[in-house]
Design a protein around this motif. Structure first.
Motif, PDB file in Angstrom:
ATOM      1  N   ASP A  78      -9.796  -6.963   7.623  1.00 18.83           N
ATOM      2  CA  ASP A  78      -8.817  -5.879   7.564  1.00 18.83           C
ATOM      3  C   ASP A  78      -8.850  -5.058   8.841  1.00 18.83           C
ATOM      4  O   ASP A  78      -9.920  -4.768   9.380  1.00 18.83           O
ATOM      5  N   LYS A 121      -7.382  -1.373   9.749  1.00 23.00           N
ATOM      6  CA  LYS A 121      -6.709  -0.197   9.201  1.00 23.00           C
ATOM      7  C   LYS A 121      -5.780   0.376  10.260  1.00 23.00           C
ATOM      8  O   LYS A 121      -6.219   0.822  11.320  1.00 23.00           O
ATOM      9  N   PHE A 145      -2.816  -1.609   6.115  1.00 18.27           N
ATOM     10  CA  PHE A 145      -3.718  -2.576   6.723  1.00 18.27           C
ATOM     11  C   PHE A 145      -2.965  -3.792   7.230  1.00 18.27           C
ATOM     12  O   PHE A 145      -1.977  -4.208   6.637  1.00 18.27           O
TER      13      PHE A 145
END
Length: 133
Positions: A41, A43, A52
């Motif tokens: 991921d 962000k 994300f």
């Protein structure tokens, strides 16, 4: 959820190599992994929820908790989780309250991703392709 076109799906790498390459770019392995699959991921934003860029991977040789595992990348996608605006009247504040409130259900697990974040996601995938391919 918005799928981001990429040359990455189907490419195989050692998980160690991916971590060494992707972590300095700002990616983390999502805590929601299993022995045969997981997600990196990135962000993008945390206003009004979390946006994300997510890059899925599946174990191809070995299991994720074993050294030397080789994984295959899947289709990257953008995802936005929108969390509850208000907690109940008895919610605690501060570090102790935050440790419990992190488990609240999202208001929307698949919120709308703004056009600006879509453009960022496309450029992040391009950057990742350049780093890995």
């Amino acid at each position: 959820m918005i799928h981001v076109p990429s040359r990455l799906p189907g490419e195989s790498f050692s998980l160690y190599h991916l971590e060494e390459t992707m972590k300095p770019l700002g990616y983390v392995i999502n805590g929601n992994w299993d022995y045969d699959h997981g997600y990196f991921d990135y962000k993008i934003d945390n206003r009004d929820g979390y946006t994300f860029l997510r890059v899925p991977f599946t174990a191809e040789k070995g299991q994720l908790d074993q050294p030397g595992v080789v994984v295959k990348l899947g289709d990257p996608f953008l995802l936005k989780h929108v969390y509850q605006d208000k907690l109940d009247d008895h919610a605690m504040v501060g570090n102790v309250g935050a440790s419990f409130n992190q488990f609240q259900e999202p208001k929307e697990k698949d919120g709308d991703v703004s056009k600006a974040y879509t453009e960022i996601g496309f450029s992040l995938v391009k950057e990742l392709e350049d780093a890995l391919l």
